[in-house]
Design an enzyme around this catalytic site. Structure first.
Site, PDB file in Angstrom:
ATOM      1  N   PHE A 120       0.866  -1.175   0.000  1.00  0.00           N
ATOM      2  CA  PHE A 120       0.000   0.000   0.000  1.00  0.00           C
ATOM      3  C   PHE A 120       0.907   1.231   0.000  1.00  0.00           C
ATOM      4  O   PHE A 120       1.655   1.448   0.963  1.00  0.00           O
ATOM      5  CB  PHE A 120      -0.888  -0.014   1.253  1.00  0.00           C
ATOM      6  CG  PHE A 120      -2.159   0.814   1.124  1.00  0.00           C
ATOM      7  CD1 PHE A 120      -2.384   1.641   0.043  1.00  0.00           C
ATOM      8  CD2 PHE A 120      -3.134   0.740   2.106  1.00  0.00           C
ATOM      9  CE1 PHE A 120      -3.550   2.381  -0.082  1.00  0.00           C
ATOM     10  CE2 PHE A 120      -4.318   1.468   2.007  1.00  0.00           C
ATOM     11  CZ  PHE A 120      -4.525   2.297   0.905  1.00  0.00           C
ATOM     12  N   SER A 129       2.793  11.982   8.224  1.00  0.00           N
ATOM     13  CA  SER A 129       1.651  12.044   9.148  1.00  0.00           C
ATOM     14  C   SER A 129       0.462  12.740   8.503  1.00  0.00           C
ATOM     15  O   SER A 129      -0.687  12.387   8.745  1.00  0.00           O
ATOM     16  CB  SER A 129       2.057  12.794  10.420  1.00  0.00           C
ATOM     17  OG  SER A 129       3.101  12.107  11.066  1.00  0.00           O
ATOM     18  N   ILE A 154       7.935   2.091   1.381  1.00  0.00           N
ATOM     19  CA  ILE A 154       6.829   1.181   1.090  1.00  0.00           C
ATOM     20  C   ILE A 154       7.230  -0.267   1.388  1.00  0.00           C
ATOM     21  O   ILE A 154       8.153  -0.822   0.777  1.00  0.00           O
ATOM     22  CB  ILE A 154       6.339   1.347  -0.371  1.00  0.00           C
ATOM     23  CG1 ILE A 154       5.989   2.827  -0.626  1.00  0.00           C
ATOM     24  CG2 ILE A 154       5.128   0.441  -0.648  1.00  0.00           C
ATOM     25  CD1 ILE A 154       5.007   3.465   0.358  1.00  0.00           C
ATOM     26  N   ARG A 264      19.626 -17.596  35.734  1.00  0.00           N
ATOM     27  CA  ARG A 264      20.853 -16.835  36.041  1.00  0.00           C
ATOM     28  C   ARG A 264      20.981 -16.583  37.547  1.00  0.00           C
ATOM     29  O   ARG A 264      20.021 -16.145  38.194  1.00  0.00           O
ATOM     30  CB  ARG A 264      20.784 -15.503  35.286  1.00  0.00           C
ATOM     31  CG  ARG A 264      21.806 -14.475  35.682  1.00  0.00           C
ATOM     32  CD  ARG A 264      23.093 -14.674  34.966  1.00  0.00           C
ATOM     33  NE  ARG A 264      24.007 -13.559  35.183  1.00  0.00           N
ATOM     34  CZ  ARG A 264      25.303 -13.639  34.935  1.00  0.00           C
ATOM     35  NH1 ARG A 264      25.839 -14.771  34.482  1.00  0.00           N
ATOM     36  NH2 ARG A 264      26.086 -12.595  35.146  1.00  0.00           N
ATOM     37  N   GLY A 337      24.560  -7.495  30.601  1.00  0.00           N
ATOM     38  CA  GLY A 337      25.441  -7.344  29.434  1.00  0.00           C
ATOM     39  C   GLY A 337      25.037  -8.264  28.294  1.00  0.00           C
ATOM     40  O   GLY A 337      25.155  -7.904  27.115  1.00  0.00           O
ATOM     41  N   GLU A 360       1.997   3.153  10.367  1.00  0.00           N
ATOM     42  CA  GLU A 360       0.523   3.123  10.469  1.00  0.00           C
ATOM     43  C   GLU A 360       0.012   4.308  11.302  1.00  0.00           C
ATOM     44  O   GLU A 360      -0.982   4.217  12.010  1.00  0.00           O
ATOM     45  CB  GLU A 360       0.084   1.793  11.100  1.00  0.00           C
ATOM     46  CG  GLU A 360      -1.153   1.204  10.466  1.00  0.00           C
ATOM     47  CD  GLU A 360      -0.838   0.195   9.370  1.00  0.00           C
ATOM     48  OE1 GLU A 360       0.312   0.188   8.878  1.00  0.00           O
ATOM     49  OE2 GLU A 360      -1.748  -0.543   9.004  1.00  0.00           O
ATOM     50  N   THR A 362       2.093   7.609  13.482  1.00  0.00           N
ATOM     51  CA  THR A 362       2.955   7.615  14.677  1.00  0.00           C
ATOM     52  C   THR A 362       2.074   7.651  15.937  1.00  0.00           C
ATOM     53  O   THR A 362       0.880   7.970  15.868  1.00  0.00           O
ATOM     54  CB  THR A 362       3.876   8.856  14.700  1.00  0.00           C
ATOM     55  OG1 THR A 362       3.039  10.020  14.842  1.00  0.00           O
ATOM     56  CG2 THR A 362       4.719   8.979  13.447  1.00  0.00           C
TER      57      THR A 362
HETATM   58  C1  LIG Z   1       9.965   0.491   8.052  1.00  0.00           C
HETATM   59  C2  LIG Z   1       8.858   1.366   7.551  1.00  0.00           C
HETATM   60  C3  LIG Z   1       7.813   0.795   6.845  1.00  0.00           C
HETATM   61  C4  LIG Z   1       6.778   1.604   6.347  1.00  0.00           C
HETATM   62  N1  LIG Z   1       5.806   1.050   5.547  1.00  0.00           N
HETATM   63  C5  LIG Z   1       4.942   1.867   4.879  1.00  0.00           C
HETATM   64  C6  LIG Z   1       4.054   1.348   3.883  1.00  0.00           C
HETATM   65  O1  LIG Z   1       4.020   0.137   3.620  1.00  0.00           O
HETATM   66  N2  LIG Z   1       3.263   2.225   3.226  1.00  0.00           N
HETATM   67  C7  LIG Z   1       3.280   3.561   3.471  1.00  0.00           C
HETATM   68  O2  LIG Z   1       2.548   4.278   2.821  1.00  0.00           O
HETATM   69  N3  LIG Z   1       4.089   4.068   4.436  1.00  0.00           N
HETATM   70  C8  LIG Z   1       4.927   3.269   5.128  1.00  0.00           C
HETATM   71  N4  LIG Z   1       5.786   3.789   6.077  1.00  0.00           N
HETATM   72  C9  LIG Z   1       5.744   5.218   6.373  1.00  0.00           C
HETATM   73  C10 LIG Z   1       5.217   5.529   7.762  1.00  0.00           C
HETATM   74  O3  LIG Z   1       3.843   5.255   7.864  1.00  0.00           O
HETATM   75  C11 LIG Z   1       5.568   7.002   8.058  1.00  0.00           C
HETATM   76  O4  LIG Z   1       6.996   7.056   8.205  1.00  0.00           O
HETATM   77  C12 LIG Z   1       4.878   7.548   9.281  1.00  0.00           C
HETATM   78  O5  LIG Z   1       3.497   7.691   9.042  1.00  0.00           O
HETATM   79  C13 LIG Z   1       5.437   8.915   9.718  1.00  0.00           C
HETATM   80  O6  LIG Z   1       5.549   9.793   8.642  1.00  0.00           O
HETATM   81  P1  LIG Z   1       6.944  10.579   8.445  1.00  0.00           P
HETATM   82  O7  LIG Z   1       8.011   9.557   8.448  1.00  0.00           O
HETATM   83  O8  LIG Z   1       6.821  11.441   7.258  1.00  0.00           O
HETATM   84  O9  LIG Z   1       7.098  11.425   9.754  1.00  0.00           O
HETATM   85  P2  LIG Z   1       6.537  12.934  10.006  1.00  0.00           P
HETATM   86  O10 LIG Z   1       5.103  12.999   9.658  1.00  0.00           O
HETATM   87  O11 LIG Z   1       7.464  13.900   9.360  1.00  0.00           O
HETATM   88  O12 LIG Z   1       6.687  13.026  11.572  1.00  0.00           O
HETATM   89  C14 LIG Z   1       7.926  13.323  12.223  1.00  0.00           C
HETATM   90  C15 LIG Z   1       7.622  13.500  13.724  1.00  0.00           C
HETATM   91  O13 LIG Z   1       6.697  14.583  13.909  1.00  0.00           O
HETATM   92  C16 LIG Z   1       5.576  14.132  14.630  1.00  0.00           C
HETATM   93  N5  LIG Z   1       4.378  14.821  14.178  1.00  0.00           N
HETATM   94  C17 LIG Z   1       3.962  15.040  12.886  1.00  0.00           C
HETATM   95  N6  LIG Z   1       2.785  15.693  12.879  1.00  0.00           N
HETATM   96  C18 LIG Z   1       2.429  15.866  14.183  1.00  0.00           C
HETATM   97  C19 LIG Z   1       1.321  16.454  14.836  1.00  0.00           C
HETATM   98  N7  LIG Z   1       0.307  17.000  14.144  1.00  0.00           N
HETATM   99  N8  LIG Z   1       1.312  16.466  16.187  1.00  0.00           N
HETATM  100  C20 LIG Z   1       2.310  15.918  16.914  1.00  0.00           C
HETATM  101  N9  LIG Z   1       3.392  15.331  16.344  1.00  0.00           N
HETATM  102  C21 LIG Z   1       3.447  15.308  14.999  1.00  0.00           C
HETATM  103  C22 LIG Z   1       5.476  12.635  14.321  1.00  0.00           C
HETATM  104  O14 LIG Z   1       4.719  11.936  15.294  1.00  0.00           O
HETATM  105  C23 LIG Z   1       6.953  12.259  14.328  1.00  0.00           C
HETATM  106  O15 LIG Z   1       7.400  12.046  15.633  1.00  0.00           O
HETATM  107  C24 LIG Z   1       6.788   3.000   6.620  1.00  0.00           C
HETATM  108  C25 LIG Z   1       7.826   3.540   7.370  1.00  0.00           C
HETATM  109  C26 LIG Z   1       8.854   2.768   7.817  1.00  0.00           C
HETATM  110  C27 LIG Z   1       9.995   3.408   8.563  1.00  0.00           C
END
Ligand SMILES: Cc1cc2nc3c(=O)[nH]c(=O)nc-3n(C[C@H](O)[C@H](O)[C@H](O)COP(=O)(O)OP(=O)(O)OC[C@H]3O[C@@H](n4cnc5c(N)ncnc54)[C@H](O)[C@@H]3O)c2cc1C
Length: 383
Positions: A120, A129, A154, A264, A337, A360, A362
């Site tokens: 997806f 976000s 992705i 342990r 350790g 999914e 944060t």
């Molecule tokens: C291993 C991995 C697998 C993934 N798989 C998929 C996938 O299959 N498909 C897909 O579409 N995406 C995928 N993602 C993406 C993932 O869903 C996003 O990384 C996540 O939603 C956060 O978006 P961002 O990385 O742009 O962080 P940002 O949105 O830039 O956020 C950075 C920080 O700011 C905080 N923040 C942002 N807005 C707010 C707010 N309004 N209030 C408070 N705090 C806020 C966030 O909580 C976070 O701590 C994946 C990511 C990883 C690392």
């Protein structure tokens, strides 16, 4: 929690497979970063890929509770493998929610049988976000659409055959969002290199590039402009699945640490006998059990088609993943350790746990969703 005979049977099947066939390879998968195809084949052969998918589309036709039970057991053995399973659920969900009959038969059937993998594609460099900030476009052209844009992070990308891509069909932030099915091999669809990650190292995470990708009109999923609404419904269903994954990781680390502290010895006694250690273990057990109740409750609400599930899905995902981070960190602490050494699995589990607080949505975003429901004075079923 009370489980039906069917749920109990599915859990036992998943637990046996996880312990016998998946756990023995978890260290190798983490060390090499190899995509766990062998594990995936075993899960597919045993019908564990489409647990929550109706039988007419190739699934087992079981409920959501059974689904989270399977994810929990697999994650306790190998988080990387559980990500392939949970991402399959993420790819299937938009079809079950918004696709027409023909699309369901054509795409869900091979996904539910585990014959192919799905991804997806939502996240973009400028839209994490804030999904509504996405810039990938889909423009009408020759009885279809031309897609252009870039998706990042992705899961299963490159390994998957079927991609659900979120793209913009108009400038409206939410009503301009639509979903498209893009098959691997479509001209203009490219994949980036596999990301080098902290944890879930066997899971493949790649960029997906769309350069003038033409898809026929039949590949529009759920109608033009309905993508954002479908997406929100998808997350309601998939967040408890990530919660189950976190729960499994926490359970795996806890069981290992518990066994360790019983064996342990220091100061002439088992370290289990020190009260400070007992307090840590009791907290870990309580947090795991509370996570389990939240995850199962959200799953039950989905099974009842309860429209108020959104904040509970967020609670399940948020609490269980915070618990996974805390419990795995404490498990490392309890091994002293040795906990910091890669030979022992809790180090891997601590790295694997971190992602469950990020993807999914944060955990800050989950807290915003819960707060939004409190602000709107919606009646939360807090009993
Ligand atoms: C291993 C991995 C697998 C993934 N798989 C998929 C996938 O299959 N498909 C897909 O579409 N995406 C995928 N993602 C993406 C993932 O869903 C996003 O990384 C996540 O939603 C956060 O978006 P961002 O990385 O742009 O962080 P940002 O949105 O830039 O956020 C950075 C920080 O700011 C905080 N923040 C942002 N807005 C707010 C707010 N309004 N209030 C408070 N705090 C806020 C966030 O909580 C976070 O701590 C994946 C990511 C990883 C690392």
């Amino acid at each position: 929690m009370y489980l039906t005979d069917e749920q109990d049977m599915i859990r036992k099947l998943a637990r046996d497979i996880a312990k016998e066939k998946i756990a023995p390879h978890a260290k190798h998968v983490d060390e090499t970063g190899e995509f766990p195809w062998e594990n995936i084949k075993v899960l597919a052969k045993n019908g564990l890929f489409g647990i929550h998918v109706p039988e007419e589309y190739g699934g087992t036709g079981a409920d959501m509770v059974s689904h989270v039970l399977v994810i929990e057991e697999v994650a306790a053995a190998c988080a990387s493998t559980s990500v392939a399973l949970s991402t399959q659920a993420l790819a299937i969900a938009p079809f079950l929610i918004g696709a027409n009959e023909e699309q369901k038969v054509r795409y869900v059937t091979p996904l539910a049988r585990g014959e192919v993998l799905g991804s997806f594609g939502i996240t973009e460099p400028g839209a994490g976000s804030d999904v509504s900030g996405l810039r990938t476009t889909a423009c009408r052209d020759r009885a279809g659409y031309v897609l252009n844009g870039r998706k990042i992070f992705i899961t299963n990308a490159g390994e998957s055959e079927i991609y659900v891509i979120v793209a913009r069909t108009s400038e409206h932030r939410t009503r301009g969002v639509s979903l498209f099915i893009v098959e691997k091999g479509t001209p203009g669809l490219f994949f980036g290199k596999k990301e080098d990650k902290m944890g879930i190292r066997g899971s493949a995470t790649r960029e997906v590039m769309l350069e003038d990708v033409w898809v026929p009109e039949e590949n529009l999923l759920g109608g033009e402009g309905n993508g954002f609404k479908i997406l929100m419904e998808v997350f309601n269903e998939t967040r408890p699945v990530v919660g189950a994954q976190a729960l499994g990781i926490a359970k795996g680390a806890f069981e290992y640490a518990l066994q360790y502290v019983k064996e342990r010895k220091q100061f002439g006694k088992r370290i289990f006998d020190f009260q400070m250690v007992q307090a840590m273990l009791s907290d870990m057990a309580m947090q795991i059990e509370a996570s389990r109740l939240l995850v199962y409750k959200a799953a039950q609400m989905i099974d009842r088609n309860d429209k108020e599930v959104a904040p509970y899905s967020s609670m399940a995902k948020c609490y269980a993943s915070d618990t996974a981070m805390k419990v795995t960190t404490d498990a490392v602490q309890l091994l002293g350790g040795y906990g910091y050494i890669k030979e022992y699995p809790v180090e891997r589990m601590m790295r694997d746990a971190k992602i469950t607080q990020i993807y999914e949505g944060t955990n800050q975003i989950q807290r915003l969703i819960i707060a939004k429901h409190l602000l709107e004075d919606k009646k939360l079923q807090l009993s």
